[in-house]
Design an enzyme around this catalytic site. Structure first.
Site, PDB file in Angstrom:
ATOM      1  N   ARG A  20      -3.462  -0.437   5.215  1.00 54.04           N
ATOM      2  CA  ARG A  20      -4.023  -1.519   4.394  1.00 54.04           C
ATOM      3  C   ARG A  20      -3.108  -2.719   4.242  1.00 54.04           C
ATOM      4  O   ARG A  20      -3.531  -3.862   4.465  1.00 54.04           O
ATOM      5  CB  ARG A  20      -4.425  -0.958   3.018  1.00 54.04           C
ATOM      6  CG  ARG A  20      -5.580   0.016   3.102  1.00 54.04           C
ATOM      7  CD  ARG A  20      -5.799   0.768   1.810  1.00 54.04           C
ATOM      8  NE  ARG A  20      -4.697   1.729   1.624  1.00 54.04           N
ATOM      9  CZ  ARG A  20      -4.575   2.519   0.590  1.00 54.04           C
ATOM     10  NH1 ARG A  20      -5.459   2.465  -0.396  1.00 54.04           N
ATOM     11  NH2 ARG A  20      -3.580   3.378   0.496  1.00 54.04           N
TER      12      ARG A  20
ATOM     13  N   CYS B   2       0.863  -1.187   0.000  1.00 60.33           N
ATOM     14  CA  CYS B   2       0.000   0.000   0.000  1.00 60.33           C
ATOM     15  C   CYS B   2       0.898   1.235   0.000  1.00 60.33           C
ATOM     16  O   CYS B   2       2.050   1.158  -0.414  1.00 60.33           O
ATOM     17  CB  CYS B   2      -1.008  -0.019   1.143  1.00 60.33           C
ATOM     18  SG  CYS B   2      -0.323   0.272   2.792  1.00 60.33           S
TER      19      CYS B   2
ATOM     20  N   ASP C 262      -2.100 -25.469  -8.820  1.00 58.83           N
ATOM     21  CA  ASP C 262      -1.251 -25.033  -7.708  1.00 58.83           C
ATOM     22  C   ASP C 262      -1.195 -23.504  -7.673  1.00 58.83           C
ATOM     23  O   ASP C 262      -1.642 -22.852  -8.624  1.00 58.83           O
ATOM     24  CB  ASP C 262       0.153 -25.644  -7.825  1.00 58.83           C
ATOM     25  CG  ASP C 262       0.856 -25.221  -9.097  1.00 58.83           C
ATOM     26  OD1 ASP C 262       1.191 -24.017  -9.245  1.00 58.83           O
ATOM     27  OD2 ASP C 262       1.097 -26.092  -9.959  1.00 58.83           O
TER      28      ASP C 262
END
Length: 184
Positions: free
Chosen positions: A18, A12, A123
Site C-alpha cells: 500500500r 503501511c 497553502d
C-alpha cells in the site's frame, strides 16, 4: 526531507504493497519542485522490492516499481514530514507511538482525502492544520484493506481505492501551490 518543499510520508505495514502505491502515485501526480514523497513500513523490511501483485497493479495504473526499495519507519522520517498518510488507523497509531508530536499532521489516506474536500486553506501546511482541527468530519471507515497474499481482486480494489484518494489529494495540493503563470 528538503527545506521549502512540502514533504509527505506514506506508511503501511511492511512498505511493500500500500505505501509504495501511495508514494509512487503521489510522486507522479504532485509538482516535483514543490513536493517530495517517501514511504516506510511500521514493521517494514529494508530494501525489499514491491510485492509482485501490488507492482502489477501499479503497472496497470501506468507506473513502474522497478527502482522501489522498502524502508522501515523511523522517528527521523516522521519528524521531517509535513504530512503523514497511513493506510489504516492502526498504522497512524504506530506512527504516533513512535512520534507523538506528529498527531496534527498524521491521517489515514482516505481520511485526508475526504478532509481536503471539506476544509479550506491557502497553502498545504495550512490545509493540514485545518484538516487536523476538523478531523471529526472524516468518515469512520477510513482504512485501506491490506491486499498482501490476497487475490488479484483484492489487489485491484486496494489499488483503485488508493488511486482515487491520491488523485483527490494531489489535485488539491497542486492547486494550493499553483502560481498565476501555471494557469492555462
Amino acid at each position: 526531507m528538503s527545506d521549502g518543499v512540502f514533504s509527505i510520508l506514506a506508511v503501511c505495514t511492511a512498505n511493500i504493497c500500500r505505501s509504495p502505491l501511495m508514494e509512487i502515485l503521489l510522486r507522479a501526480r504532485l509538482d516535483e519542485t514543490r513536493f517530495e514523497v517517501a514511504s516506510a513500513g511500521v514493521r517494514g523490511w529494508d530494501r525489499k522490492p514491491m510485492d509482485p501483485a501490488a507492482a502489477a497493479e501499479l503497472t496497470r495504473l501506468g507506473h513502474s516499481a522497478d527502482s522501489f526499495e522498502s524502508h522501515p519507519i523511523s522517528s527521523r522520517l516522521v519528524t521531517s514530514a509535513d504530512l503523514v498518510l497511513t493506510a489504516t488507523r492502526e498504522h497512524r497509531s504506530a506512527v504516533l507511538a513512535l512520534t507523538p508530536q506528529a498527531l496534527r499532521r498524521s491521517f489515514t489516506l482516505v481520511e485526508f482525502a475526504e478532509l481536503t474536500d471539506l476544509v479550506d486553506a491557502p497553502d498545504p501546511r495550512a490545509l493540514v492544520a485545518e484538516a487536523a482541527m476538523r478531523r471529526s468530519l472524516a468518515p469512520a471507515d477510513a482504512d485501506v484493506k491490506d491486499p498482501y497474499r490476497r487475490g488479484p481482486d483484492v489487489h485491484r480494489a486496494t489499488a483503485d481505492q488508493i488511486d482515487a484518494a491520491v488523485t483527490r489529494i494531489a489535485d488539491r495540493l497542486n492547486a494550493l501551490v499553483a502560481t498565476p503563470q501555471d494557469a492555462p
